[in-house]
Design an enzyme around this catalytic site. Structure first.
Site, PDB file in Angstrom:
ATOM      1  N   LYS A 181       2.016  -3.313   6.763  1.00 45.79           N
ATOM      2  CA  LYS A 181       2.412  -3.391   5.352  1.00 45.79           C
ATOM      3  C   LYS A 181       3.924  -3.160   5.219  1.00 45.79           C
ATOM      4  O   LYS A 181       4.620  -3.879   4.511  1.00 45.79           O
ATOM      5  CB  LYS A 181       1.645  -2.361   4.516  1.00 45.79           C
ATOM      6  CG  LYS A 181       0.200  -2.710   4.293  1.00 45.79           C
ATOM      7  CD  LYS A 181       0.063  -4.052   3.588  1.00 45.79           C
ATOM      8  CE  LYS A 181      -1.363  -4.507   3.475  1.00 45.79           C
ATOM      9  NZ  LYS A 181      -1.475  -5.838   2.847  1.00 45.79           N
ATOM     10  N   SER A 194       0.838  -1.203   0.000  1.00 50.47           N
ATOM     11  CA  SER A 194       0.000   0.000   0.000  1.00 50.47           C
ATOM     12  C   SER A 194       0.869   1.247   0.000  1.00 50.47           C
ATOM     13  O   SER A 194       1.953   1.250   0.575  1.00 50.47           O
ATOM     14  CB  SER A 194      -0.890  -0.015   1.250  1.00 50.47           C
ATOM     15  OG  SER A 194      -1.483   1.253   1.449  1.00 50.47           O
ATOM     16  N   TYR A 206      -2.042  -0.488  10.877  1.00 47.79           N
ATOM     17  CA  TYR A 206      -2.266  -1.172   9.597  1.00 47.79           C
ATOM     18  C   TYR A 206      -1.132  -0.845   8.624  1.00 47.79           C
ATOM     19  O   TYR A 206      -0.520  -1.736   8.049  1.00 47.79           O
ATOM     20  CB  TYR A 206      -3.601  -0.761   8.974  1.00 47.79           C
ATOM     21  CG  TYR A 206      -3.648  -1.079   7.510  1.00 47.79           C
ATOM     22  CD1 TYR A 206      -3.504  -0.070   6.556  1.00 47.79           C
ATOM     23  CD2 TYR A 206      -3.779  -2.391   7.073  1.00 47.79           C
ATOM     24  CE1 TYR A 206      -3.502  -0.362   5.208  1.00 47.79           C
ATOM     25  CE2 TYR A 206      -3.784  -2.695   5.720  1.00 47.79           C
ATOM     26  CZ  TYR A 206      -3.628  -1.673   4.798  1.00 47.79           C
ATOM     27  OH  TYR A 206      -3.617  -1.970   3.461  1.00 47.79           O
TER      28      TYR A 206
HETATM   29  P1  NAD Z   1     -10.767  -7.212   1.656  1.00 42.44           P
HETATM   30  O1  NAD Z   1     -10.972  -7.157   3.108  1.00 42.44           O
HETATM   31  O2  NAD Z   1     -11.914  -7.086   0.723  1.00 42.44           O
HETATM   32  O3  NAD Z   1      -9.992  -8.565   1.255  1.00 42.44           O
HETATM   33  C1  NAD Z   1      -9.095  -9.188   2.137  1.00 42.44           C
HETATM   34  C2  NAD Z   1      -9.541 -10.640   2.287  1.00 42.44           C
HETATM   35  O4  NAD Z   1      -8.627 -11.323   3.124  1.00 42.44           O
HETATM   36  C3  NAD Z   1     -10.930 -10.752   2.936  1.00 42.44           C
HETATM   37  O5  NAD Z   1     -11.781 -11.539   2.125  1.00 42.44           O
HETATM   38  C4  NAD Z   1     -10.651 -11.426   4.292  1.00 42.44           C
HETATM   39  O6  NAD Z   1     -11.700 -12.301   4.669  1.00 42.44           O
HETATM   40  C5  NAD Z   1      -9.349 -12.164   4.005  1.00 42.44           C
HETATM   41  N1  NAD Z   1      -8.515 -12.396   5.180  1.00 42.44           N
HETATM   42  C6  NAD Z   1      -8.160 -11.501   6.130  1.00 42.44           C
HETATM   43  N2  NAD Z   1      -7.370 -12.096   7.051  1.00 42.44           N
HETATM   44  C7  NAD Z   1      -7.197 -13.402   6.645  1.00 42.44           C
HETATM   45  C8  NAD Z   1      -6.504 -14.518   7.166  1.00 42.44           C
HETATM   46  N3  NAD Z   1      -5.832 -14.455   8.314  1.00 42.44           N
HETATM   47  N4  NAD Z   1      -6.561 -15.689   6.484  1.00 42.44           N
HETATM   48  C9  NAD Z   1      -7.261 -15.786   5.325  1.00 42.44           C
HETATM   49  N5  NAD Z   1      -7.970 -14.769   4.786  1.00 42.44           N
HETATM   50  C10 NAD Z   1      -7.926 -13.584   5.448  1.00 42.44           C
HETATM   51  O7  NAD Z   1      -9.678  -6.091   1.312  1.00 42.44           O
HETATM   52  P2  NAD Z   1      -9.148  -5.625  -0.121  1.00 42.44           P
HETATM   53  O8  NAD Z   1      -9.542  -4.213  -0.296  1.00 42.44           O
HETATM   54  O9  NAD Z   1      -9.481  -6.627  -1.150  1.00 42.44           O
HETATM   55  O10 NAD Z   1      -7.564  -5.649   0.135  1.00 42.44           O
HETATM   56  C11 NAD Z   1      -6.811  -6.741  -0.325  1.00 42.44           C
HETATM   57  C12 NAD Z   1      -5.371  -6.416  -0.005  1.00 42.44           C
HETATM   58  O11 NAD Z   1      -5.021  -5.157  -0.620  1.00 42.44           O
HETATM   59  C13 NAD Z   1      -5.101  -6.242   1.485  1.00 42.44           C
HETATM   60  O12 NAD Z   1      -3.837  -6.798   1.790  1.00 42.44           O
HETATM   61  C14 NAD Z   1      -5.038  -4.730   1.666  1.00 42.44           C
HETATM   62  O13 NAD Z   1      -4.215  -4.364   2.750  1.00 42.44           O
HETATM   63  C15 NAD Z   1      -4.440  -4.302   0.352  1.00 42.44           C
HETATM   64  N6  NAD Z   1      -4.754  -2.911  -0.010  1.00 42.44           N
HETATM   65  C16 NAD Z   1      -6.056  -2.532  -0.138  1.00 42.44           C
HETATM   66  C17 NAD Z   1      -6.343  -1.196  -0.456  1.00 42.44           C
HETATM   67  C18 NAD Z   1      -7.768  -0.718  -0.600  1.00 42.44           C
HETATM   68  O14 NAD Z   1      -7.993   0.501  -0.506  1.00 42.44           O
HETATM   69  N7  NAD Z   1      -8.718  -1.606  -0.833  1.00 42.44           N
HETATM   70  C19 NAD Z   1      -5.317  -0.290  -0.668  1.00 42.44           C
HETATM   71  C20 NAD Z   1      -3.996  -0.733  -0.539  1.00 42.44           C
HETATM   72  C21 NAD Z   1      -3.729  -2.060  -0.215  1.00 42.44           C
HETATM   73  C1  WQD Z   2      -9.769   9.589   0.660  1.00 44.05           C
HETATM   74  C2  WQD Z   2     -10.053  11.058   0.850  1.00 44.05           C
HETATM   75  C3  WQD Z   2     -10.340  11.700   3.144  1.00 44.05           C
HETATM   76  C4  WQD Z   2     -14.036   9.391   3.705  1.00 44.05           C
HETATM   77  C5  WQD Z   2      -7.065   4.705   2.797  1.00 44.05           C
HETATM   78  C6  WQD Z   2      -6.049   4.022   3.664  1.00 44.05           C
HETATM   79  C7  WQD Z   2      -4.967   3.433   2.814  1.00 44.05           C
HETATM   80  C8  WQD Z   2      -5.566   2.549   1.729  1.00 44.05           C
HETATM   81  C9  WQD Z   2      -6.573   3.311   0.916  1.00 44.05           C
HETATM   82  C10 WQD Z   2      -5.447   0.256   2.489  1.00 44.05           C
HETATM   83  C11 WQD Z   2      -9.306  11.658   2.031  1.00 44.05           C
HETATM   84  C12 WQD Z   2     -11.637  11.896   2.366  1.00 44.05           C
HETATM   85  C13 WQD Z   2     -12.901   9.964   3.158  1.00 44.05           C
HETATM   86  C14 WQD Z   2     -15.097  10.221   4.114  1.00 44.05           C
HETATM   87  C15 WQD Z   2     -13.855  12.135   3.390  1.00 44.05           C
HETATM   88  N1  WQD Z   2      -6.176   1.385   2.277  1.00 44.05           N
HETATM   89  N2  WQD Z   2     -12.824  11.304   2.988  1.00 44.05           N
HETATM   90  N3  WQD Z   2     -14.972  11.575   3.936  1.00 44.05           N
HETATM   91  O1  WQD Z   2      -7.357   7.710   3.522  1.00 44.05           O
HETATM   92  O2  WQD Z   2      -6.460   8.056   1.163  1.00 44.05           O
HETATM   93  O3  WQD Z   2      -6.458   5.784   2.147  1.00 44.05           O
HETATM   94  O4  WQD Z   2      -7.565   3.794   1.831  1.00 44.05           O
HETATM   95  O5  WQD Z   2      -4.317   0.096   2.218  1.00 44.05           O
HETATM   96  O6  WQD Z   2      -4.109   2.682   3.652  1.00 44.05           O
HETATM   97  O7  WQD Z   2      -5.447   4.996   4.504  1.00 44.05           O
HETATM   98  O8  WQD Z   2      -8.610   6.828   1.485  1.00 44.05           O
HETATM   99  O9  WQD Z   2     -10.986   6.835   0.901  1.00 44.05           O
HETATM  100  O10 WQD Z   2     -10.349   6.904   3.359  1.00 44.05           O
HETATM  101  O11 WQD Z   2      -9.984   8.920   1.911  1.00 44.05           O
HETATM  102  O12 WQD Z   2     -13.776  13.368   3.241  1.00 44.05           O
HETATM  103  O13 WQD Z   2     -16.158   9.755   4.637  1.00 44.05           O
HETATM  104  O14 WQD Z   2     -11.444  11.232   1.123  1.00 44.05           O
HETATM  105  O15 WQD Z   2     -10.114  12.759   4.056  1.00 44.05           O
HETATM  106  O16 WQD Z   2      -8.932  12.984   1.692  1.00 44.05           O
HETATM  107  P1  WQD Z   2      -7.186   7.213   2.129  1.00 44.05           P
HETATM  108  P2  WQD Z   2     -10.052   7.313   1.951  1.00 44.05           P
END
Ligand code: NAD
Ligand code: WQD
Length: 385
Positions: free
Chosen positions: A197, A167, A193
């Site tokens: 990562k 991330s 969190y």
């Molecule tokens: P998500 O929660 O939809 O998917 C994660 C999945 O992993 C879930 O289905 C959950 O049940 C499963 N899981 C969690 N812990 C587990 C464990 N111990 N064993 C087996 N399964 C487990 O989230 P996502 O948005 O699909 O994110 C997927 C990956 O991408 C994550 O590693 C997250 O940190 C990373 N990521 C997501 C975002 C985002 O904004 N969605 C941004 C950056 C990075």
């Molecule tokens: C985006 C913008 C908020 C919600 C997060 C995690 C990051 C990654 C992606 C996992 C910001 C604004 C948001 C709301 C708002 N996840 N906002 N009202 O914070 O950039 O990143 O998700 O890896 O680790 O930190 O994404 O969608 O939460 O916010 O005004 O109800 O929207 O302030 O400017 P963010 P976000």
């Protein structure tokens, strides 16, 4: 006498018929798995990013085994997760699924014994920033200890090609923009969190130092949003959405009354937060390009790539784009800043563009339109099914 004879016939039929069929089936399945581009183990495969990536994998002739412990996805009792049932509907292909926790070494070993795995894409994690502040030990245990167990089993079975779901949060508060992969990581990660990562990235770097056979690609996602064009799968947050896009979408469909915009006094063009939103389908295709990289014999060790568009979009711009795409008015109010938020964060994706031959194509309008299509067809997410 007859019962003894029947018993002998039964035993014989098991020994000479059922067992051989079992072996033949396993042989056939293994052969089938080998027929395509290879077999990918997808951890957290039932999740938002995992399910979208599996579509791209299956459509590109990879075989897939998905594991998930269902902690953050919906499944009917004793059924495959709903997201994966829909992926099978979209692709017309079967997915092997196991309800397995990455912390369960024995269960993982059973999967690796049953399937000849070529690659692992590791999505499984807890990812709610706010929740990680409340229960840090759960996040460290799940994301770090779980990943470490997975990597150990991979090593034991000589499976050493890994794509890790990282991330942009590892960059902390950006020291410069756009952010390149050379930007320092681990400094100023404002929540547990984000630290998980960073720590898992560091673990993988050490694994690559200790064993030159490992090939690891760290994909640093910026802000994934949107949904598959079918509207059958999408982001399915449980409870109140932490992220902007699902919250806007729930206001548009009437599940939430009003969007709270966290601050409009940032040093940005309109004062609201700027982020690099990337369509989930573009993000998914980045994982396929990463798998292709493993075929490059000159690629050894680890490498990180930013997956973003390189373009920033503010909260107010996203609101306006969503109103245009959905035809719905998004009621909002400006409130105080959210702790841990940065003013602006967006990627320099040129390394991925060049070395992975990957570019994000979809626009903010596409992201809003596809999110809306998913939301309007699934007002209550997968649960409604
Ligand atoms: P998500 O929660 O939809 O998917 C994660 C999945 O992993 C879930 O289905 C959950 O049940 C499963 N899981 C969690 N812990 C587990 C464990 N111990 N064993 C087996 N399964 C487990 O989230 P996502 O948005 O699909 O994110 C997927 C990956 O991408 C994550 O590693 C997250 O940190 C990373 N990521 C997501 C975002 C985002 O904004 N969605 C941004 C950056 C990075
Ligand atoms: C985006 C913008 C908020 C919600 C997060 C995690 C990051 C990654 C992606 C996992 C910001 C604004 C948001 C709301 C708002 N996840 N906002 N009202 O914070 O950039 O990143 O998700 O890896 O680790 O930190 O994404 O969608 O939460 O916010 O005004 O109800 O929207 O302030 O400017 P963010 P976000």
């Amino acid at each position: 006498m007859i019962s003894i004879t029947n018993g002998i016939y039964t035993l014989a039929s098991i020994y000479y018929v059922i067992i051989p069929i079992g072996y033949l089936t396993k042989w056939w399945f293994t052969e089938k798995e080998m027929a395509g581009k290879g077999l990918v183990l997808v951890t957290g495969g039932a999740g938002y990013v995992g399910s979208h990536t599996i579509i791209e994998l299956l459509n590109s002739n990879y075989s897939v085994v998905a594991i998930d412990n269902l902690v953050n996805c919906y499944a009917e009792k004793n059924q495959k997760p709903e997201s994966l049932k829909r992926v099978e509907k979209i692709t017309g292909k079967q997915i092997v699924f196991y309800n397995v926790d990455i912390r369960d070494k024995l269960a993982l070993e059973k999967v690796f014994k049953t399937h000849k795995i070529d690659f692992v894409i590791h999505f499984a994690a807890l990812k709610a920033v706010g929740e990680s502040v409340q229960i840090p030990l759960m996040y460290y245990q799940n994301n770090i200890a779980g990943s470490s167990t997975l990597f150990q089993v991979m090593s034991d079975f000589s499976v050493k090609k890994l794509v890790f779901s990282s991330s942009a949060t590892v960059y902390g508060t950006p020291q410069y923009l756009p952010i390149t992969e050379e930007h320092i990581t681990g400094q100023g990660c404002t929540n547990p969190y984000g630290k998980t990562k960073y720590f898992v990235e560091e673990i993988l770097k050490d694994v690559c130092t200790s064993d030159k056979e490992w090939q690891v690609i760290l994909l640093r996602y910026f802000n994934p949003v949107g949904a598959h064009e079918s509207g059958l799968i999408g982001e399915n947050p449980s409870g109140i959405p932490n992220n902007l896009m699902p919250y806007i979408s729930q206001v548009a469909v009437g599940r939430r009354d009003c969007l709270k915009i966290f601050g409009d006094d940032y040093e940005t063009p309109d004062g609201t937060g700027v982020r690099d939103y990337i369509h989930i389908t573009d993000l998914a295709s980045g994982h396929l390009k990463a798998l292709h990289k493993f075929k490059d014999p000159s690629f050894v060790g680890w490498k990180a790539y930013n997956l973003g568009t390189g373009k920033g979009c503010s909260v107010l711009e996203m609101v306006k784009a969503f109103e245009k795409a959905s035809g719905r008015k998004i009621k909002y109010e400006i409130v105080e800043r959210r702790d841990g938020d940065v003013a602006a964060s967006y990627a320099d994706p040129s390394l991925a563009n060049i070395e992975l031959d990957w570019v994000a194509h979809k626009s903010i309008h596409d992201m809003c339109a596809d999110t809306w299509n998913w939301q309007v067809n699934n007002p209550k997410g997968f649960e409604q099914s």
